[in-house]
Design an enzyme around this catalytic site. Structure first.
Site, PDB file in Angstrom:
ATOM      1  CB  CYS A 209      -2.343 -47.688 -22.056  1.00 37.38           C
ATOM      2  SG  CYS A 209      -1.847 -45.958 -22.223  1.00 37.38           S
TER       3      CYS A 209
ATOM      4  CG  HIS B  80       1.834 -48.092 -23.347  1.00 35.62           C
ATOM      5  ND1 HIS B  80       0.539 -48.238 -23.797  1.00 35.62           N
ATOM      6  CD2 HIS B  80       2.233 -49.323 -22.933  1.00 35.62           C
ATOM      7  CE1 HIS B  80       0.170 -49.508 -23.668  1.00 35.62           C
ATOM      8  NE2 HIS B  80       1.177 -50.182 -23.148  1.00 35.62           N
TER       9      HIS B  80
ATOM     10  CG  HIS C 240       0.030 -53.599 -22.082  1.00 35.84           C
ATOM     11  ND1 HIS C 240       0.774 -52.898 -22.994  1.00 35.84           N
ATOM     12  CD2 HIS C 240       0.058 -54.885 -22.523  1.00 35.84           C
ATOM     13  CE1 HIS C 240       1.242 -53.711 -23.936  1.00 35.84           C
ATOM     14  NE2 HIS C 240       0.811 -54.919 -23.665  1.00 35.84           N
TER      15      HIS C 240
END
Length: 335
Positions: free
Chosen positions: A250, A298, A310
């Site tokens: 990420c 994240h 993402h």
């Protein structure tokens, strides 16, 4: 020498802080009863996937710590070398002082009195002797201080280098432990049914949305470059610890996308979540970094219309999804 003591304290503080930060405890997986139903198995896999994102972030933080320790060691070595060069610069003057003392012997006030032609001459000689003595004393003090600084800096460099080596060894061990957990997670994930895998993925990373055919206008050319770079990676695989060009985790994806706009981001979702300025959910603009969970583990890039791109989770490719997925915690405007 105040600057030297201050520098030493700063290095010592940096070494202690980074050494403490590297002590990332991954620990064994908490004991959990074996699942007895398919739903329990899916829940356990989802829980493990969430834990892995946190461990992934811990490893990235450890990598930043190692880099900082290496920088501290390099800075300390540079100061040590500069201090040693300063000592070497004064060496000819020290040799000259020693040589003069050996060949001419000490010059005293009595000798000046006996060799003076007048009171005025005597005063002049005494003044000259005082100046020579003061210069000699000052030079010796300067050299002594430079030697102390060189020794202190050398000690700091050695300590920081040792800390960096130990931190690197710890990091490598942690990376191996996380990789083992990733392998186990992926094995457990593949044993789920297609429906269960889809449910776990949506729970962890939100539903997959089609790449929009039209985008909200970006607030700047740089923001547009970030969004375009991120969207161009849709479909690329999730690869733990990767920042492109063919696989991403990420924070690796956000780092890669921002590099397209000439902006360098650390490879850490937690670090990225502390950059720029905070923006509310209603103020989001294309190019903003959105982050999830507490502590942050994240990140994604907002592209407008309530959507983000993402690097989703283990085994799932880069995709577009809703920004309002589980765990939304905030956003930052870095550009």
């Amino acid at each position: 020498m105040q600057r030297n003591r201050t520098t030493s304290r700063r290095w010592a503080g940096a070494v202690l802080a980074t050494a403490a930060a590297i002590a990332v405890v991954l620990g064994p997986t908490s004991a959990t009863a074996a699942p007895t139903t398919a739903d329990e198995a899916a829940d356990l896999v989802a829980q493990t996937g969430q834990e892995l994102t946190q461990l992934d972030e811990q490893v990235h933080q450890a990598e930043l710590t190692v880099t900082e320790l290496q920088r501290v060691a390099a800075d300390a070595r540079a100061v040590a070398e500069a201090a040693e060069a300063e000592v070497a610069r004064y060496e000819p003057q020290l040799i000259a002082i020693a040589h003069t003392g050996y060949t001419s012997g000490p010059t005293s006030g009595v000798a000046a009195f006996l060799t003076s032609d007048s009171a005025e001459d005597f005063v002049q000689q005494m003044t000259t002797l005082d100046m020579i003595a003061a210069h000699t004393d000052s030079l010796l003090v300067t050299v002594s201080a430079a030697r102390e600084q060189a020794a202190a800096a050398q000690s700091q460099a050695q300590a920081a280098a040792a800390e960096a080596e130990a931190a690197l060894a710890t990091l490598e061990q942690q990376q191996a432990e996380v990789q083992a957990r990733v392998d186990q997670y992926e094995a457990d994930f593949t044993r789920l049914s297609a429906q269960e895998r889809a449910a776990v993925t949506v729970s962890l990373a939100g539903p997959v949305l089609d790449v929009p055919t039209s985008l909200a206008p970006p607030p700047s050319e740089a923001a547009g470059a970030v969004v375009a770079a991120a969207l161009a990676q849709v479909g690329d695989p999730y690869v733990w610890g990767a920042s492109g060009p063919n696989g991403f985790d990420c924070s690796g994806l956000t780092q890669f996308a921002y590099a397209a706009a000439g902006v360098s981001l650390p490879h850490s979702s937690r670090a990225q979540a502390g950059m720029g300025v905070a923006v509310s959910r209603g103020e989001l603009q294309p190019g903003d970094v959105v982050y999830f969970y507490s502590p942050v583990s994240h990140v994604g890039i907002y592209i407008g219309n309530g959507q983000m791109v993402h690097a989703r989770t283990f085994g799932q490719p880069v995709a577009v999804t809703s920004v309002d997925m589980r765990g939304y915690a905030g956003a930052r405007r870095i550009l």
